[in-house]
Design an enzyme around this catalytic site. Structure first.
Site, short mmCIF file in Angstrom:
data_model
loop_
_atom_site.label_atom_id
_atom_site.label_comp_id
_atom_site.label_asym_id
_atom_site.label_seq_id
_atom_site.Cartn_x
_atom_site.Cartn_y
_atom_site.Cartn_z
CB SER A 42 -9.49 -2.88 3.25
OG SER A 42 -10.11 -4.15 2.68
NE ARG A 58 -3.64 -2.30 0.01
CZ ARG A 58 -3.43 -3.57 -0.39
NH1 ARG A 58 -2.08 -3.70 -1.04
NH2 ARG A 58 -4.09 -4.71 -0.43
CD GLU A 84 -5.93 -0.80 2.11
OE1 GLU A 84 -6.28 -0.92 1.09
OE2 GLU A 84 -5.78 -1.87 2.82
#
Length: 336
Positions: free
Chosen positions: A224, A154, A320
């Protein structure tokens, strides 16, 4: 503060101005007009983003579209506008019998976010298919092409060196014609390697995601919320002694990736609610706007979860989701 910022959390957050652009020229023009006097930020679909307060400037919504497909004897090469919806691109390639993106179906957001976040699901990350990213450099008005995104989990160079003063306008993707399925995660393991097709994987991924993940159009969420934490093998082994059913995903260099959703679930937090924000009942990794949540409700819930997991497992969860304040992005780990 008079224009609502598009965001998949469905939060009432506002900016001085919200401008939608459909061409590189428009993007450059809006930037020039606004940048001297106030903060400016570019978004796609407003997914994977939490505005913690109203934005004291201009939000530019990138809707630069377009898909060009060329091929060589060994590969397909895609050039995609940053404002295209990611899932539409995946579905389009599958329908044209161009495999390689099937594991990445139903990820919310636009194509421009894919390299920034190095999006990933079901054993594949964007970096596997990355060819180049074209950025508009506002200082010069030139388009520069980056072929090394310095991708991590990420993470990318577009969050670092090219975070300010640049905008992703086109994304280059390369897909080999010699296709081999990636069946390392979850229910995909049940497929027969010899018989499985890209369409079968795509359909299964969409089915799994729809069963677990709420549709942002129905129940506001940013996808998420937390990254899956990566710990060293010794620490993971200690946890496994205590929790033998804990899912683990071995990485390189004796590192182990843990499932953040499982950790949150083990703390008994599915359905847990603070204000109007709640942990989703089906997938603990997703925080939802259940009842007219404010950004503060979501932040308070995130803090509560981080503390609960830290106390029970001695594992620190990092969001995230990217947090945005009144003038730009916030360092989320300091903020929480």
């Amino acid at each position: 503060m008079n224009q609502k910022i598009p965001n998949t959390f469905a939060l009432d957050v506002y900016a001085n101005q919200v401008e939608t652009v459909e061409t590189v020229e428009q993007l450059m023009q809006v930037w020039k007009t606004n940048t001297d006097s106030q903060p400016i930020m570019i978004i796609g679909q407003g997914s994977n983003t939490l505005f913690t307060e109203n934005f004291a400037g201009t939000i530019i919504v990138n809707r630069i579209k377009g898909l060009t497909i060329t091929e060589t004897p060994t590969h397909w090469h895609l050039k995609v506008g940053a404002g295209e919806y990611w899932h539409d691109l995946v579905a389009n390639t599958i329908n044209q019998n161009i495999p390689g993106l099937e594991n990445l179906g139903l990820i919310p957001g636009c194509v421009g976010s894919a390299p920034i976040q190095n999006i990933g699901a079901y054993g594949i990350e964007f970096q596997k298919v990355a060819d180049y990213v074209e950025l508009l450099e506002f200082a010069t008005g030139k388009i520069i092409r980056i072929t090394d995104g310095q991708y991590g989990y990420r993470e990318s160079i577009f969050k670092q060196k090219y975070a300010n003063g640049y905008a992703v306008v086109y994304v280059g993707i390369t897909l080999p014609k010699q296709w081999s399925p990636v069946l390392t995660y979850g229910e995909l393991r049940n497929f027969d390697t010899e018989r499985v097709t890209p369409k079968m994987i795509f359909d299964k991924v969409c089915e799994i995601r729809r069963s677990k993940l709420p549709d942002p159009n129905v129940l506001g969420n940013g996808g998420s919320f937390f990254k899956n934490p990566v710990v060293d093998k010794k620490f993971a082994d200690k946890l496994l002694e205590k929790y033998p059913t804990m899912p683990i995903y071995p990485q390189t260099n004796d590192q182990i990736k843990l499932a953040a959703g499982w950790l949150i679930d083990q703390c008994g937090l599915k359905g847990y609610q603070i204000g109007g924000a709640a942990v989703h009942q089906q997938q603990a990794l997703v925080l939802v706007n259940k009842d007219n949540a404010t950004a503060q409700d979501v932040v308070a819930l995130a803090r509560y979860i981080i503390n609960a997991v830290l106390q029970k497992f001695s594992v620190h969860l990092s969001p995230e989701i990217r947090f945005m304040g009144a003038t730009g992005e916030i360092d989320v780990d300091k903020f929480l």
